[in-house]
Write a protein that holds these residues in place. Structure first.
Motif, short mmCIF file in Angstrom:
data_model
loop_
_atom_site.label_atom_id
_atom_site.label_comp_id
_atom_site.label_asym_id
_atom_site.label_seq_id
_atom_site.Cartn_x
_atom_site.Cartn_y
_atom_site.Cartn_z
N ILE A 121 0.88 -1.18 -0.01
CA ILE A 121 -0.05 0.14 0.14
C ILE A 121 0.95 1.22 0.00
O ILE A 121 1.67 1.45 0.84
N ASP A 122 0.77 1.96 -1.13
CA ASP A 122 1.67 3.22 -1.16
C ASP A 122 0.85 4.62 -1.29
O ASP A 122 0.11 4.74 -2.17
N ILE A 140 -2.18 -13.07 7.89
CA ILE A 140 -2.03 -14.46 8.62
C ILE A 140 -0.82 -15.15 7.82
O ILE A 140 -1.20 -15.52 6.62
N MET A 141 0.29 -15.20 8.44
CA MET A 141 1.39 -15.87 8.03
C MET A 141 1.93 -15.14 6.58
O MET A 141 2.10 -15.89 5.44
N GLY A 142 1.72 -13.93 6.38
CA GLY A 142 2.21 -13.24 5.14
C GLY A 142 2.70 -11.83 5.70
O GLY A 142 3.10 -11.55 6.69
N GLY A 143 2.73 -10.96 4.75
CA GLY A 143 3.27 -9.81 4.92
C GLY A 143 2.69 -8.59 4.13
O GLY A 143 2.02 -8.80 3.12
N MET A 144 2.85 -7.32 4.79
CA MET A 144 2.23 -6.06 4.11
C MET A 144 3.10 -5.02 4.67
O MET A 144 3.79 -4.78 5.43
N ARG A 145 3.35 -4.08 3.55
CA ARG A 145 4.20 -2.86 3.66
C ARG A 145 3.17 -1.78 3.33
O ARG A 145 2.46 -1.69 2.18
N VAL A 146 3.10 -0.73 4.00
CA VAL A 146 2.62 0.38 4.01
C VAL A 146 3.77 1.62 3.76
O VAL A 146 4.23 1.77 4.66
N THR A 147 3.75 2.18 2.74
CA THR A 147 4.52 3.45 2.57
C THR A 147 4.06 4.75 2.57
O THR A 147 3.06 4.89 1.51
#
Length: 217
Positions: A121-122, A140-147
């Motif tokens: 999410i940028d 859940i057993m994952g990854g997320m990036r917020v910039t």
């Protein structure tokens, strides 16, 4: 000024790209497309793509000489970037990934979910449906990036269980009092959600050129 057939077709092409990228729901796409082909003037065409990017990521102006909103610098025009219909209110990925970046409009409440997958999410070039926005991130057993850009007012209140809900954005940058207030909440279960402040490459280059020009002066 009267619109030509070629201009109406160019607007239609931008709308087709937007629905293909998930920026428009099919119902809204059909409404805008119908309005585009019925439009007789530039004034009728311009609102149809005002909140959408042109191919290549630039704003697609109809009027000659119109300029894109300033983004990612101390001179951000936040008033121009607040308001309008949301182009996305949710994103989901299971055994895969999703991305929301570039010139898109964040809904008042945006929900993101990943399971055994990832998401990005940028907000650096994003618009905002309202001055108060809530982004809910669940993984859940994952990854997320917020910039987020340095000037954005951000508050992070997430929870990590056997994982992490990081906030590298805290204490960095100088939030503008005119910017939207973005609250990021959610849960990371055996996974991770990271929030960081970062400028775009274009912003870094503009800052470098400005510094160079000041030095030469």
């Amino acid at each position: 000024m009267r619109a030509s057939d070629a201009e109406r077709e160019r607007i239609a092409e931008v709308l087709r790209d937007a629905v293909a990228e998930g920026r428009l729901q099919m119902e809204e796409f059909e409404q805008r497309l119908d309005a585009a082909y019925k439009a007789r003037t530039h004034g009728e065409l311009e609102p149809l793509i005002r909140d959408l990017p042109a191919p290549g990521g630039a704003v697609a102006p109809v009027r000659a000489g119109s300029a894109p909103a300033r983004t990612g610098s101390a001179g951000v025009d936040w008033a121009e970037r607040i308001g309008g219909s949301a182009t996305s209110k949710a994103a989901f990925a299971i055994w895969g990934g999703f991305g929301r970046k570039g010139r898109w409009t964040v809904g008042r409440t945006f929900t993101a979910f990943t399971m055994w997958g990832g998401g990005e999410i940028d907000l650096r070039e994003a618009r905002f449906e309202d001055r108060e926005v809530v982004i809910r991130c669940f993984t859940i057993m994952g990854g997320m990036r917020v910039t987020v850009p340095p000037e954005l007012n951000v508050e992070v209140r997430g929870v990590g269980i056997m994982g992490g809900f990081g906030d590298r954005a805290t204490g960095e940058g100088v939030p503008s009092p005119d910017s939207p207030r973005v609250r990021i909440t959610g849960l990371a279960l055996m996974g991770g959600v990271g929030v960081e402040r970062k400028r775009t490459k274009a912003d870094k280059e503009r800052a470098r050129q400005l510094k160079k020009g000041t030095g030469d002066a």
